[in-house]
Enzyme design. Structure first.
Site, short mmCIF file in Angstrom:
data_model
loop_
_atom_site.label_atom_id
_atom_site.label_comp_id
_atom_site.label_asym_id
_atom_site.label_seq_id
_atom_site.Cartn_x
_atom_site.Cartn_y
_atom_site.Cartn_z
N ASP A 207 0.81 -1.23 0.00
CA ASP A 207 0.00 0.00 0.00
C ASP A 207 0.83 1.27 0.00
O ASP A 207 0.44 2.29 0.56
CB ASP A 207 -0.96 0.01 1.21
CG ASP A 207 -1.88 -1.19 1.19
OD1 ASP A 207 -2.27 -1.60 0.08
OD2 ASP A 207 -2.20 -1.70 2.28
N LYS B 242 1.82 2.41 -4.99
CA LYS B 242 2.46 1.96 -6.23
C LYS B 242 1.57 2.27 -7.43
O LYS B 242 2.05 2.64 -8.49
CB LYS B 242 2.72 0.45 -6.16
CG LYS B 242 3.60 0.04 -4.99
CD LYS B 242 3.67 -1.48 -4.84
CE LYS B 242 2.40 -2.13 -4.40
NZ LYS B 242 1.99 -1.85 -3.02
N GLY C 109 -4.60 -4.28 -3.79
CA GLY C 109 -5.64 -3.28 -3.99
C GLY C 109 -4.98 -1.95 -4.26
O GLY C 109 -4.31 -1.39 -3.40
N HIS C 110 -5.08 -1.48 -5.48
CA HIS C 110 -4.42 -0.23 -5.86
C HIS C 110 -5.49 0.79 -6.20
O HIS C 110 -6.34 0.55 -7.04
CB HIS C 110 -3.50 -0.45 -7.07
CG HIS C 110 -2.50 -1.54 -6.87
ND1 HIS C 110 -1.75 -2.07 -7.87
CD2 HIS C 110 -2.12 -2.20 -5.75
CE1 HIS C 110 -0.95 -3.01 -7.38
NE2 HIS C 110 -1.16 -3.11 -6.10
N GLN D 191 1.88 -5.86 -3.39
CA GLN D 191 2.40 -5.98 -2.02
C GLN D 191 3.70 -5.15 -1.89
O GLN D 191 3.85 -4.18 -2.60
CB GLN D 191 2.63 -7.45 -1.62
CG GLN D 191 1.35 -8.26 -1.45
CD GLN D 191 0.78 -8.77 -2.75
OE1 GLN D 191 1.45 -9.44 -3.50
NE2 GLN D 191 -0.47 -8.46 -3.02
P1 GDP Z 1 -0.86 0.53 -3.56
O1 GDP Z 1 -1.51 -0.75 -3.17
O2 GDP Z 1 0.60 0.53 -3.30
O3 GDP Z 1 -1.16 0.96 -4.98
O4 GDP Z 1 -1.48 1.66 -2.60
P2 GDP Z 1 -3.03 1.80 -2.19
O5 GDP Z 1 -3.78 2.27 -3.38
O6 GDP Z 1 -3.51 0.59 -1.50
O7 GDP Z 1 -2.92 2.94 -1.09
C1 GDP Z 1 -2.46 4.23 -1.38
C2 GDP Z 1 -3.59 5.24 -1.13
O8 GDP Z 1 -3.04 6.52 -1.01
C3 GDP Z 1 -4.61 5.34 -2.25
O9 GDP Z 1 -5.88 5.56 -1.69
C4 GDP Z 1 -4.15 6.54 -3.06
O10 GDP Z 1 -5.22 7.20 -3.73
C5 GDP Z 1 -3.62 7.42 -1.97
N1 GDP Z 1 -2.50 8.29 -2.35
C6 GDP Z 1 -1.54 8.09 -3.28
N2 GDP Z 1 -0.60 9.04 -3.22
C7 GDP Z 1 -0.98 9.89 -2.23
C8 GDP Z 1 -0.41 11.06 -1.67
O11 GDP Z 1 0.67 11.52 -2.03
N3 GDP Z 1 -1.09 11.66 -0.65
C9 GDP Z 1 -2.27 11.18 -0.20
N4 GDP Z 1 -2.87 11.84 0.80
N5 GDP Z 1 -2.83 10.05 -0.69
C10 GDP Z 1 -2.19 9.42 -1.68
P1 IMO Z 2 -0.97 -4.02 -2.32
O1 IMO Z 2 -0.60 -4.52 -3.68
C1 IMO Z 2 -0.88 -4.58 1.99
C2 IMO Z 2 -0.84 -8.70 3.43
C3 IMO Z 2 -2.06 -9.21 4.18
C4 IMO Z 2 -1.40 -10.18 5.15
C5 IMO Z 2 -0.30 -10.79 4.28
C6 IMO Z 2 -0.66 -12.11 3.65
O2 IMO Z 2 -2.27 -3.29 -2.28
O3 IMO Z 2 0.15 -3.27 -1.69
P2 IMO Z 2 -2.22 -12.79 1.60
O4 IMO Z 2 -3.69 -12.59 1.38
O5 IMO Z 2 -1.34 -12.20 0.56
O6 IMO Z 2 -1.87 -14.22 1.87
O7 IMO Z 2 -1.92 -12.00 2.99
O8 IMO Z 2 -0.02 -9.84 3.27
N1 IMO Z 2 -1.12 -8.16 2.10
C7 IMO Z 2 -1.07 -6.86 1.80
N2 IMO Z 2 -0.88 -5.78 2.61
N3 IMO Z 2 -1.03 -4.43 0.66
C8 IMO Z 2 -1.20 -5.49 -0.16
O9 IMO Z 2 -1.24 -5.37 -1.49
C9 IMO Z 2 -1.27 -6.77 0.42
N4 IMO Z 2 -1.46 -8.01 -0.08
C10 IMO Z 2 -1.34 -8.85 0.96
O10 IMO Z 2 -2.72 -8.16 4.85
O11 IMO Z 2 -0.78 -9.47 6.19
MG MG Z 3 -2.92 -1.45 -1.80
#
Ligand code: GDP
Ligand code: IMO
Ligand code: MG
Length: 432
Positions: free
Chosen positions: A13, A16, A40-41, A227
């Protein structure tokens, strides 16, 4: 060469998705090489929010091809649902999606198997997974006897026969282990999955050949890690990890593209740390600082909605992850979330309870659990950063914080993000 990898250097999270979306302008195809619908992106583009899980982030940009490589585990209903959800948001997939025929398939018994441990009476067995069947599917992949690949779905007679055998085995196991278990009907599961296979037919192909042909034509690939490196099954905080090589180590195995084709190695980090699920987290702030970060950063899981655990930036962990993932530049995300704190802290070293130094990220869980962070404290900044568009727009304290992190990680920061929107991004000149 002009291929790039974008890999998280924390526990996932790191935002990316936002970086991959931004870099689409300079690439022709986005490649997922590991993980599955556990990812989840969230990407915000022109005020519209898109949620992506199995689908490479490039799907949001017309003209970008998207590859789901052999290292990914695919739950067909999840993928088909995502295709439909994107269509409802006006995203046309057309012939841009290419799904590896060597990728493994998540079947309903994988989800049941995950419940065995995640809902076990033995609390120590709970890893806090996303319950998407990821671990059990990878287990069958390396176990070989029960693995099912996308390509198998296009040999229906063989598939039915094999699935019957697998399901008989899984039913015996699950009936013995799960009190409320309803045995699977092999025929019904096969019918359902052959139905999914027909819908996925236009996408399934030999992605290794596709990727090498693309490289041969000078196409630029963008490898999108799911991840983060600290969740890597080999290099992360085992056993509280995911079941794939989620560091850059997974790229060659999970795509069939040797990493010599990559010349940009971007490590993505948040300006602080989060973690979802169980496992050690030395800089966790289970207090008002953590709550504030969670509130301001909207730190709730995209896949499961779980509140993310929040804490200070851990430079020891990121330095290690940057090494494993070969990062040559850092994208520093969510810097805006730290605005308004009087001071910000960074873990620069670990020590044990008796003050003994732990110089490197330990490999053993018991040792990592003993680590106490040694913090450096820096001044905070009151200013709202979300309107900053250049390095000089950032207040001096925020710039000092970025410089400090860069020095601690040992890798230059090339991008700073101050909000979820594409335009809320600062690209840092080399000469600053
Ligand atoms: P990923 O799994 O690595 O793609 O990250 P996630 O999407 O799960 O979590 C990142 C969250 O931060 C998302 O809700 C983005 O919309 C939000 N986001 C991304 N860049 C920024 C930033 O610079 N500032 C803030 N406040 N939110 C951001
Ligand atoms: P993105 O791509 C954050 C974590 C789960 C758990 C561990 C194992 O959005 O960054 P799994 O279901 O993969 O066997 O769970 O990994 N986990 C993540 N945490 N971001 C993710 O993906 C994750 N995908 C798995 O919460 O701790
Ligand atoms: Mg994510």
């Amino acid at each position: 060469m002009a291929s790039t990898c974008v890999v998280g250097l924390q526990w996932g999270d790191e935002a990316k998705g936002k970086i991959v979306d931004l870099l689409c302008d300079q690439h022709d195809a986005v490649v997922r090489y590991q993980g599955g619908a556990n990812a989840g992106h969230t990407v915000v583009a022109d005020g519209v929010t898109y949620k992506l899980s199995l689908m490479p982030t490039g799907i949001l940009r017309q003209g970008i091809d998207c590859v789901i490589g052999n290292g990914v585990v695919i739950h067909p209903p999840a993928l088909l649902e995502e295709v439909e959800a994107l269509a409802r948001q006006g995203i046309a997939i057309g012939d841009r999606l290419h799904v590896s025929d060597r990728a493994h398939v998540i079947l309903p018994y994988h989800l049941a198997e995950e419940r065995l441990t995640e809902e076990s009476a033995i609390a120590a067995d709970h890893l806090g997974t996303t319950r998407r069947g990821i671990g059990p599917c990878y287990r069958d992949k390396v176990g070989r006897v029960h693995g099912v690949r996308v390509g198998d779905l296009y040999h229906p007679d063989l598939f039915r026969e094999r699935l019957d055998r697998i399901i008989a085995y899984k039913n015996r196991l699950l009936t013995a282990m799960l009190p409320d278990f309803e045995p699977f009907d092999g025929r019904a599961v096969a019918d359902e999955y052959l139905g999914f296979a027909a819908r996925l037919r236009p996408f399934a192909c030999d992605t290794v050949t596709w990727l090498h042909q693309a490289l041969g034509r000078g196409r630029r690939l963008l490898f999108e890690g799911a991840q983060g490196s600290l969740l890597d099954v080999d290099h992360g905080s085992y056993p509280y990890v995911t079941s794939s090589n989620s560091s850059a180590a997974g790229i060659a195995a999970g795509s069939g593209v040797p990493t010599r084709h990559i010349d940009r190695w971007i490590g993505v980090v948040k300006a602080y740390t989060t973690r979802v699920g169980g496992g050690p987290f030395p800089t966790e702030q289970d207090n008002e600082v953590g709550e504030r970060i969670r509130r301001v950063g909207k730190e709730y899981g995209t896949v499961t909605g779980r509140p993310r655990r929040c804490g200070w930036f851990d430079a020891v962990a990121v330095r290690y992850a940057a090494r494993v993932s070969g990062s040559t530049e850092i994208a520093l995300m969510l810097l805006d979330v730290l605005s308004g704190l009087d001071e910000v802290r960074v873990a620069v070293a670990y020590e044990d309870d008796s003050g003994g130094s732990i110089p490197e990220m330990p490999g053993q869980l018991a040792d990592l659990e003993r680590c106490r962070p040694v913090y450096e404290t820096l001044p905070g900044w009151p200013d709202d950063l979300t309107g900053a568009r250049s390095w000089s727009d950032l207040p001096a304290a925020a710039r000092d914080y970025v410089r400090f992190l860069s020095k601690q990680i040992g890798v230059p920061v090339s991008i700073v993000s101050v909000g979820p929107e594409r335009r809320q991004t600062i690209v840092i000149d080399e000469g600053r």
